[in-house]
Design a protein around this motif. Structure first.
Motif, PDB file in Angstrom:
ATOM      1  N   ASP A 170     -47.336  10.996  13.694  1.00  0.00           N
ATOM      2  CA  ASP A 170     -47.385  10.423  15.035  1.00  0.00           C
ATOM      3  C   ASP A 170     -47.162  11.480  16.108  1.00  0.00           C
ATOM      4  O   ASP A 170     -47.771  11.436  17.173  1.00  0.00           O
ATOM      5  CB  ASP A 170     -46.317   9.334  15.189  1.00  0.00           C
ATOM      6  N   ASN A 171     -46.230  12.385  15.885  1.00  0.00           N
ATOM      7  CA  ASN A 171     -45.972  13.447  16.855  1.00  0.00           C
ATOM      8  C   ASN A 171     -45.596  14.725  16.127  1.00  0.00           C
ATOM      9  O   ASN A 171     -45.462  14.739  14.905  1.00  0.00           O
ATOM     10  CB  ASN A 171     -44.881  13.036  17.843  1.00  0.00           C
ATOM     11  N   ARG A 198     -45.205   0.350  16.204  1.00  0.00           N
ATOM     12  CA  ARG A 198     -44.267   1.475  16.111  1.00  0.00           C
ATOM     13  C   ARG A 198     -43.865   1.929  17.505  1.00  0.00           C
ATOM     14  O   ARG A 198     -44.718   2.149  18.365  1.00  0.00           O
ATOM     15  CB  ARG A 198     -44.902   2.635  15.336  1.00  0.00           C
ATOM     16  N   THR A 200     -43.361   4.428  19.706  1.00  0.00           N
ATOM     17  CA  THR A 200     -43.484   5.827  20.100  1.00  0.00           C
ATOM     18  C   THR A 200     -43.716   5.863  21.598  1.00  0.00           C
ATOM     19  O   THR A 200     -43.977   4.842  22.229  1.00  0.00           O
ATOM     20  CB  THR A 200     -44.654   6.521  19.389  1.00  0.00           C
ATOM     21  N   PRO A 205     -50.960   7.998  19.369  1.00  0.00           N
ATOM     22  CA  PRO A 205     -50.722   8.805  18.176  1.00  0.00           C
ATOM     23  C   PRO A 205     -51.923   8.700  17.246  1.00  0.00           C
ATOM     24  O   PRO A 205     -52.691   7.762  17.351  1.00  0.00           O
ATOM     25  CB  PRO A 205     -49.469   8.161  17.565  1.00  0.00           C
ATOM     26  N   PRO A 206     -52.139   9.657  16.346  1.00  0.00           N
ATOM     27  CA  PRO A 206     -51.278  10.788  16.039  1.00  0.00           C
ATOM     28  C   PRO A 206     -51.433  11.927  17.053  1.00  0.00           C
ATOM     29  O   PRO A 206     -52.400  11.966  17.805  1.00  0.00           O
ATOM     30  CB  PRO A 206     -51.792  11.229  14.661  1.00  0.00           C
ATOM     31  N   HIS A 266     -42.997   4.653  11.304  1.00  0.00           N
ATOM     32  CA  HIS A 266     -43.921   5.732  11.646  1.00  0.00           C
ATOM     33  C   HIS A 266     -45.027   5.790  10.616  1.00  0.00           C
ATOM     34  O   HIS A 266     -44.869   5.325   9.485  1.00  0.00           O
ATOM     35  CB  HIS A 266     -43.206   7.089  11.704  1.00  0.00           C
TER      36      HIS A 266
END
Length: 319
Positions: A170-171, A198, A200, A205-206, A266
């Motif tokens: 994701d990050n 999720r 974030t 994302p990713p 995630h």
């Protein structure tokens, strides 16, 4: 870089949810802090590419915009030479323009001497860039003293280490939960990302690693899990069809076919030997999943599936 070698963090809502097997969202929707380094920033061609993609640029080392957090306890540093670098510090730089965050993890040989100093910055856009205190294109360290300018260091365009083998998902960041790597910004509102629910703080994302433009360096991509299209069943000699063989566990993992224990927080990226090694170390040292979740049947099933897949990918990578 950091906190692992090679190179490596999250904004949560007021009630923090650890969104990581190793990864957590830390790109800010709006955060307190100075928006630019106090000294004029030199710009390498790589840094220009990063800025064009909405990535904040790390200030020179020693700039007051770098804020020191608590050190990482030795038992929470999951992939480092603790003999050579027994002290690991955590520093952050928060940027308003562009919105994002940079992390630096100086690994110290003693109380004053920095051996390894990696930096990663990621913008709200979801793009991220990498630096390390090495001569460009080599493994030769540059002394990490005050005034060290990222413009003169090895970066994502010429680092010998392929940072994206470990920095995936994701990050771009790797965290050890319940340490200073896990940052809270309780006065800020971070809207959950809608994908799989999720939480974030990235737009989509990713994350996207920046190496060279217009095309990335070979292999410098953040591969995600996509279920492959089913292959047509081969025809039998009689004109019928022969059922396709069952997919291997590697194929299943590449399709993100997990039970939902890990992926509830995630995504799991496409696996590499480097990422598998990282996963095994964090899980074996009981650093992830978060405390209290390891008894969950879904977590247990996911860990078993990941371990099996990783050892098919590279036997022995996860002992």
């Amino acid at each position: 870089m950091f906190p692992a070698n090679p190179s490596q963090h999250p904004v949560f809502t007021a009630s923090v949810r650890v969104a990581a097997l190793f990864l957590a969202g830390l790109i800010l929707q709006g955060c307190q802090g100075k928006s630019a380094p106090t000294a004029p920033q030199k710009m390498s061609s790589y840094m220009k590419s990063c800025a064009d993609k909405g990535v904040p640029l790390p200030p020179v080392w020693g700039d007051p915009n770098w804020v020191q957090k608590d050190d990482l306890p030795a038992d929470k540093v999951f992939d480092a030479d603790e003999t050579e670098y027994p002290h690991t510090e955590v520093w952050t730089y928060i940027s308003d323009k562009p919105k994002g965050i940079c992390y630096a993890l100086p690994r110290k040989k003693d109380a004053t001497t920095i051996g390894s100093l990696g930096m990663i910055c990621q913008g709200e856009s979801g793009s991220a860039c990498f630096w390390d205190n090495k001569q460009p294109g080599t493994d030769t360290l540059i002394a990490a003293t005050a005034g060290l300018d990222p413009a003169t260091e090895a970066d994502g365009s010429n680092l010998k280490e392929k940072c994206v083998d470990c920095h995936r998902g994701d990050n771009a960041f790797l965290i050890t939960p319940s340490t200073s790597l896990q940052q809270e910004y309780p006065d800020q509102t971070v809207s959950p990302d809608e994908e799989d629910g999720r939480p974030t703080s990235m737009i989509s994302p990713p994350y996207k690693p920046i190496s060279t433009l217009p095309t990335p360096r070979p292999g410098w991509i953040n591969e995600v899990n996509h279920a492959p299209a089913p292959a047509p069943a081969p025809k039998s000699p009689a004109g019928g069809t022969t059922p396709a063989p069952p997919p291997s566990s590697t194929t299943l993992a590449a399709s993100a076919n997990l039970s939902g224990g890990c992926t509830s927080c995630h995504a799991i990226p496409k696996l590499t030997a480097g990422y598998c090694s990282l996963a095994g170390k964090m899980i074996n040292k009981h650093l992830m999943p978060p405390s209290g979740s390891t008894a969950s049947p879904k977590i247990v099933a996911d860990i078993a599936s990941l371990k099996q897949t990783c050892n098919e990918l590279k036997p022995g990578v996860w002992p």
